[in-house]
Design a protein around this motif. Structure first.
Motif, mmCIF file in Angstrom:
data_model
loop_
_atom_site.group_PDB
_atom_site.id
_atom_site.type_symbol
_atom_site.label_atom_id
_atom_site.label_comp_id
_atom_site.label_asym_id
_atom_site.label_seq_id
_atom_site.Cartn_x
_atom_site.Cartn_y
_atom_site.Cartn_z
ATOM 1 N N LEU A 69 -2.726 10.444 6.569
ATOM 2 C CA LEU A 69 -1.630 11.239 6.026
ATOM 3 C C LEU A 69 -2.088 12.654 5.685
ATOM 4 C CD1 LEU A 69 -0.006 8.525 3.763
ATOM 5 C CD2 LEU A 69 1.021 9.560 5.807
ATOM 6 N N SER A 96 1.763 9.244 -4.408
ATOM 7 C CA SER A 96 0.878 10.387 -4.200
ATOM 8 C C SER A 96 1.602 11.539 -3.490
ATOM 9 C CB SER A 96 -0.334 9.934 -3.390
ATOM 10 O OG SER A 96 -1.206 10.996 -3.176
ATOM 11 N N LEU A 97 2.325 11.218 -2.417
ATOM 12 C CA LEU A 97 3.037 12.260 -1.665
ATOM 13 C C LEU A 97 4.068 12.986 -2.524
ATOM 14 C CD1 LEU A 97 3.544 10.403 1.719
ATOM 15 C CD2 LEU A 97 2.178 12.475 1.356
ATOM 16 N N HIS A 133 0.995 5.484 -1.444
ATOM 17 C CA HIS A 133 1.206 6.672 -0.615
ATOM 18 C C HIS A 133 2.404 7.498 -1.065
ATOM 19 C CE1 HIS A 133 -1.929 5.009 1.720
ATOM 20 N NE2 HIS A 133 -1.189 4.143 2.386
ATOM 21 N N LEU A 136 1.223 5.914 10.965
ATOM 22 C CA LEU A 136 -0.063 5.286 10.766
ATOM 23 C C LEU A 136 -0.318 4.329 11.913
ATOM 24 C CD1 LEU A 136 0.226 4.589 6.955
ATOM 25 C CD2 LEU A 136 -0.839 6.530 8.086
ATOM 26 N N GLU A 149 -5.544 5.130 5.404
ATOM 27 C CA GLU A 149 -4.185 5.631 5.587
ATOM 28 C C GLU A 149 -4.003 6.981 4.914
ATOM 29 O OE1 GLU A 149 -2.318 1.137 5.932
ATOM 30 O OE2 GLU A 149 -2.139 2.221 4.031
ATOM 31 N N GLN A 150 -4.609 7.165 3.752
ATOM 32 C CA GLN A 150 -4.494 8.454 3.075
ATOM 33 C C GLN A 150 -5.179 9.563 3.869
ATOM 34 O OE1 GLN A 150 -5.687 7.584 -1.011
ATOM 35 N NE2 GLN A 150 -3.533 7.500 -1.585
ATOM 36 N N ARG A 153 0.826 -1.215 0.000
ATOM 37 C CA ARG A 153 0.000 0.000 0.000
ATOM 38 C C ARG A 153 0.858 1.262 0.000
ATOM 39 N NH1 ARG A 153 -2.361 -3.088 4.037
ATOM 40 N NH2 ARG A 153 -1.798 -1.618 5.700
ATOM 41 N N CYS A 154 2.012 1.186 0.619
ATOM 42 C CA CYS A 154 2.881 2.364 0.711
ATOM 43 C C CYS A 154 3.319 2.873 -0.656
ATOM 44 C CB CYS A 154 4.092 2.077 1.588
ATOM 45 S SG CYS A 154 3.700 2.096 3.346
ATOM 46 N N ILE A 199 -5.925 1.584 2.232
ATOM 47 C CA ILE A 199 -5.272 2.698 1.526
ATOM 48 C C ILE A 199 -6.028 3.989 1.805
ATOM 49 C CG2 ILE A 199 -4.877 3.717 -0.760
ATOM 50 C CD1 ILE A 199 -4.199 0.832 -1.739
ATOM 51 N N GLU A 200 -7.347 3.941 1.678
ATOM 52 C CA GLU A 200 -8.143 5.153 1.881
ATOM 53 C C GLU A 200 -8.049 5.652 3.315
ATOM 54 O OE1 GLU A 200 -11.878 3.819 0.261
ATOM 55 O OE2 GLU A 200 -11.234 4.280 -1.789
ATOM 56 N N THR A 251 -2.031 -0.831 9.817
ATOM 57 C CA THR A 251 -0.939 -1.517 9.140
ATOM 58 C C THR A 251 -0.887 -2.981 9.490
ATOM 59 O OG1 THR A 251 0.616 -1.062 10.922
ATOM 60 C CG2 THR A 251 0.485 0.576 9.153
#
Length: 175
Positions: free
Chosen positions: A157, A86-87, A83, A164, A153-154, A79-80, A150-151, A169
């Motif tokens: 973030l 995106s980041l 992230h 997290l 965690e986003q 999943r990271c 994912i959602e 996780t």
């Protein structure tokens, strides 16, 4: 990205490079040098660089952890990729992985370039394949349990959390 256990020890992680400005920056292309699929993979990378390509390298988890912890950390690292891509404001995440690990990446929304032949990398025991996440389409590919995480965690973030929670996780926080 690093996974840190409750004692502060790093137990898993990944290194990320990019976004790239030129195809020759992509380390993974070396595995295809002089092999079938080299020109096709170089073209895929070159075509995507204008919209941002982030390469994930050196994904690992401590072999001393039990199987369940390693599985949870592996899913979190899968999943990271979403992230970090995106980041770093890139459209594409890119990784090369042994076929045995590719399914985990697919659960987080990766697609393989199936027409590019696998290569024996780092040695003949492995069949390494290229995988891509497209930030515009990964949601339609990701497995529902991974997408839910994912959602969540986003959201964490986006709220400015740098760690997290363990319940997201599955094993320790990701810092």
């Amino acid at each position: 990205m690093a996974a840190i256990d409750p004692f502060g020890d790093v137990v898993a992680g990944m290194r990320v490079q990019g976004p790239y400005t030129h195809v020759d920056e992509v380390n993974a292309l070396a595995a295809w040098a002089g092999r079938a699929g080299e020109s096709a993979l170089r073209k895929r990378v070159a075509d995507r660089i204008p919209e941002g390509v982030v390469e994930v390298k050196a994904v690992w988890a401590d072999r001393g952890l039990d199987r369940g912890q390693r599985r949870a950390l592996g899913a979190a690292l899968d999943r990271c990729v979403v992230h970090v891509t995106s980041l770093l404001r890139a459209r594409y995440g890119f990784v090369t992985a042994g076929e045995h690990a590719a399914e985990g990446y697919r659960t987080s929304g990766a697609r393989s370039d199936w027409w590019i032949p696998a290569v024996p990398f780092p040695d003949d025991r492995y069949r390494t394949v290229p995988l891509w996440w497209d930030m515009r389409t990964y949601r339609s590919i990701a497995a529902e349990p991974q997408l839910t995480l994912i959602e969540a965690e986003q959201l964490a973030l986006a709220a400015g959390d740098t760690e997290l929670p363990a319940d997201l996780t599955g094993a320790g926080g990701l810092a």
